[in-house]
Scaffold this active site. Structure first.
Site, PDB file in Angstrom:
ATOM      1  N   HIS A 210     -23.563  31.863 -57.411  1.00  0.00           N
ATOM      2  CA  HIS A 210     -24.275  30.745 -58.039  1.00  0.00           C
ATOM      3  C   HIS A 210     -24.102  29.414 -57.315  1.00  0.00           C
ATOM      4  O   HIS A 210     -24.680  28.414 -57.717  1.00  0.00           O
ATOM      5  CB  HIS A 210     -23.831  30.571 -59.492  1.00  0.00           C
ATOM      6  CG  HIS A 210     -22.447  29.977 -59.616  1.00  0.00           C
ATOM      7  ND1 HIS A 210     -21.318  30.744 -59.525  1.00  0.00           N
ATOM      8  CD2 HIS A 210     -22.032  28.706 -59.785  1.00  0.00           C
ATOM      9  CE1 HIS A 210     -20.262  29.964 -59.653  1.00  0.00           C
ATOM     10  NE2 HIS A 210     -20.656  28.726 -59.810  1.00  0.00           N
TER      11      HIS A 210
HETATM   12  C1  UD1 Z   1     -21.440  24.564 -62.847  1.00  0.00           C
HETATM   13  C2  UD1 Z   1     -20.323  23.876 -62.059  1.00  0.00           C
HETATM   14  C3  UD1 Z   1     -19.619  24.907 -61.185  1.00  0.00           C
HETATM   15  C4  UD1 Z   1     -19.184  26.125 -61.987  1.00  0.00           C
HETATM   16  C5  UD1 Z   1     -20.383  26.697 -62.720  1.00  0.00           C
HETATM   17  C6  UD1 Z   1     -20.074  27.911 -63.546  1.00  0.00           C
HETATM   18  C7  UD1 Z   1     -20.863  21.568 -61.427  1.00  0.00           C
HETATM   19  C8  UD1 Z   1     -21.220  20.680 -60.307  1.00  0.00           C
HETATM   20  N1  UD1 Z   1     -20.846  22.874 -61.147  1.00  0.00           N
HETATM   21  O1  UD1 Z   1     -22.433  24.979 -61.922  1.00  0.00           O
HETATM   22  O2  UD1 Z   1     -18.481  24.316 -60.609  1.00  0.00           O
HETATM   23  O3  UD1 Z   1     -18.653  27.108 -61.114  1.00  0.00           O
HETATM   24  O4  UD1 Z   1     -20.925  25.674 -63.566  1.00  0.00           O
HETATM   25  O5  UD1 Z   1     -21.202  28.404 -64.144  1.00  0.00           O
HETATM   26  O6  UD1 Z   1     -20.594  21.121 -62.514  1.00  0.00           O
HETATM   27  N2  UD1 Z   1     -28.519  26.561 -66.840  1.00  0.00           N
HETATM   28  C9  UD1 Z   1     -29.067  27.326 -67.856  1.00  0.00           C
HETATM   29  N3  UD1 Z   1     -28.309  27.529 -68.967  1.00  0.00           N
HETATM   30  C10 UD1 Z   1     -27.069  27.012 -69.121  1.00  0.00           C
HETATM   31  C11 UD1 Z   1     -26.545  26.235 -68.065  1.00  0.00           C
HETATM   32  C12 UD1 Z   1     -27.268  26.027 -66.937  1.00  0.00           C
HETATM   33  O7  UD1 Z   1     -30.164  27.815 -67.779  1.00  0.00           O
HETATM   34  O8  UD1 Z   1     -26.449  27.239 -70.173  1.00  0.00           O
HETATM   35  C13 UD1 Z   1     -29.326  26.334 -65.638  1.00  0.00           C
HETATM   36  C14 UD1 Z   1     -29.904  24.953 -65.618  1.00  0.00           C
HETATM   37  O9  UD1 Z   1     -31.267  25.015 -65.532  1.00  0.00           O
HETATM   38  C15 UD1 Z   1     -29.320  24.288 -64.387  1.00  0.00           C
HETATM   39  C16 UD1 Z   1     -28.673  25.402 -63.620  1.00  0.00           C
HETATM   40  O10 UD1 Z   1     -28.513  26.504 -64.502  1.00  0.00           O
HETATM   41  O11 UD1 Z   1     -30.289  23.663 -63.608  1.00  0.00           O
HETATM   42  C17 UD1 Z   1     -27.349  24.989 -63.059  1.00  0.00           C
HETATM   43  O12 UD1 Z   1     -26.481  24.477 -64.080  1.00  0.00           O
HETATM   44  P1  UD1 Z   1     -25.419  23.310 -63.753  1.00  0.00           P
HETATM   45  O13 UD1 Z   1     -24.614  23.047 -64.945  1.00  0.00           O
HETATM   46  O14 UD1 Z   1     -26.118  22.196 -63.093  1.00  0.00           O
HETATM   47  O15 UD1 Z   1     -24.487  23.888 -62.637  1.00  0.00           O
HETATM   48  P2  UD1 Z   1     -23.912  25.335 -62.388  1.00  0.00           P
HETATM   49  O16 UD1 Z   1     -24.643  25.894 -61.233  1.00  0.00           O
HETATM   50  O17 UD1 Z   1     -23.847  26.165 -63.646  1.00  0.00           O
END
Ligand code: UD1
Length: 372
Positions: A210
């Protein structure tokens, strides 16, 4: 003596896991700490958030900031803006921030700007790669924290090198505490995913990916998915897909091709199921920080699709191998998965992450903090 008022701010999946044993310790042992939990809302899906609260018996947060997705600046700014008001009205003596997510940095900055002491759980990790959002988050958080809880000796040394020796404590890693607590459940029950897929122990490689560096660049992601498809012709691949990765794979229009007889794409899993899948795998292919360590602790050989790691301790004796290029995936994973001696060698390695009592150590230190 009056209680210390502590506010714990969490929001991303790994933060729930890291905090669960600390929350349990503070609440169930009737400590001198009055704890309130705030959810930033960074992760909001049931499979990314609620499931962890249920499985790890984390009490309902007293507030949810509903930050959700957005650019890093937007996400950080929304958390800061909403948390500021909450800190001002709750007036905690300390704000506890675990890990290295955007929620971690946003909460640390907000508290520091209000002159409320910050306590960083999992301080001192460094990958040396400032293009990783997590490296920026963890470095800045350490520097604005009043107390730092380091999981390993390497982490303590990293902090010393940056002039942060004072108020740094070697406590061990709360993820070891979390893992020890749930392993009896993991061992007792059969993996639901394995049963549904008809898989046996050591029959497959577990894949989790991811990191923005792997999945945000579509041509790199395309190389990765082609490599996984190639690998799946020789060894079964179980691939729980993170929402970020799912969205990018959908854009590439390859999701159907990633659900074949050998390539088993499933939704993101909870903590117990993930540990169960890991414990039974012949090898882990990942870019996650936490899973590199969990595979070390469960003696499962790991291949990490990154050129750096914040857990250099796992690199001992090939327990974890870094590979930079997706084209190396099939060859490296096949060689690692079939190396039976490697698993045994990992079993005999010293565990540098602590004995599973980090939460107790952290709680003792927090209890003795002076009220501000
Ligand atoms: C975040 C953390 C990362 C951790 C990871 C675990 C940061 C910079 N990164 O990354 O260190 O390893 O979480 O998962 O904080 N999304 C959903 N549903 C959710 C959450 C997210 O659909 O419940 C989607 C959103 O559209 C978003 C994308 O996933 O754009 C990424 O989510 P985000 O929280 O920005 O970062 P992660 O890649 O999850």
């Amino acid at each position: 003596m009056s209680k210390i008022k502590a506010m714990l701010v969490v929001g991303a999946r790994p933060q729930f896991i890291k905090s669960a044993p600390l929350i349990k310790e503070i609440i169930s042992k009737h400590t001198r700490i009055d704890l309130s939990i705030v959810h930033s809302g960074q992760h909001y899906d049931s499979q990314m958030s609620q499931i962890f609260f249920r499985e790890l018996k984390i009490p309902k947060p007293f507030a949810n900031l509903r930050a959700a997705s957005g650019s890093h600046a937007t996400q950080t700014a929304i958390i800061m803006k909403r948390l500021e008001r909450l800190i001002q009205s709750a007036n905690p003596d300390v704000v506890i921030v675990p890990g290295d997510a955007n929620t971690t940095l946003a909460a640390a900055l907000t508290a520091a700007k209000l002159s409320v002491p910050v306590a960083h759980v999992e301080a001192g990790l460094r990958s040396g790669d400032m293009t990783m959002p997590e490296e920026v988050n963890r470095k800045l958080t350490d520097h604005c924290s009043a107390v730092r809880f380091a999981p390993t000796r390497t982490a303590v040394l990293n902090l010393k090198k940056e002039g942060l020796k004072r108020a740094t404590y070697l406590t061990g890693d709360t993820m070891v505490d979390a893992l020890r607590t749930v392993m009896p459940t993991v061992q007792r029950r059969q993996s639901t995913v394995l049963a549904a897929l008809g898989l046996q122990t050591h029959d497959y490689v577990l894949v989790t990916l991811h990191r923005p560096s792997n999945v945000d660049n579509l041509s790199r992601l395309n190389e990765i998915q082609l490599a996984l498809r190639k690998l799946s012709r020789r060894l079964k691949v179980v691939f729980p897909v993170h929402p970020r990765t799912h969205a990018r794979l959908a854009r590439l229009e390859v999701l159907p091709a990633l659900r074949t007889k050998g390539l088993l794409r499933v939704p993101p899993q909870g903590y117990v199921e993930t540990l169960s899948l890991l414990n039974n795998a012949s090898c882990l292919l990942t870019d996650s920080g936490g899973m590199q360590k969990e595979s070390f602790l469960l003696h499962v050989p790991c291949v990490t699709l990154r050129s750096t790691t914040e857990w250099p301790e796992t690199l001992t004796r090939k327990a974890n191998q870094l590979i930079a290029h997706p084209r190396l995936i099939p060859r490296t994973v096949l060689a690692t998965a079939s190396n039976m001696r490697l698993r045994d060698a990992i079993r005999h390695l010293r565990n540098p992450f602590g004995t599973g009592h980090a939460s107790t150590a952290i709680t003792r230190i927090l209890e003795n903090m002076r009220r501000h």
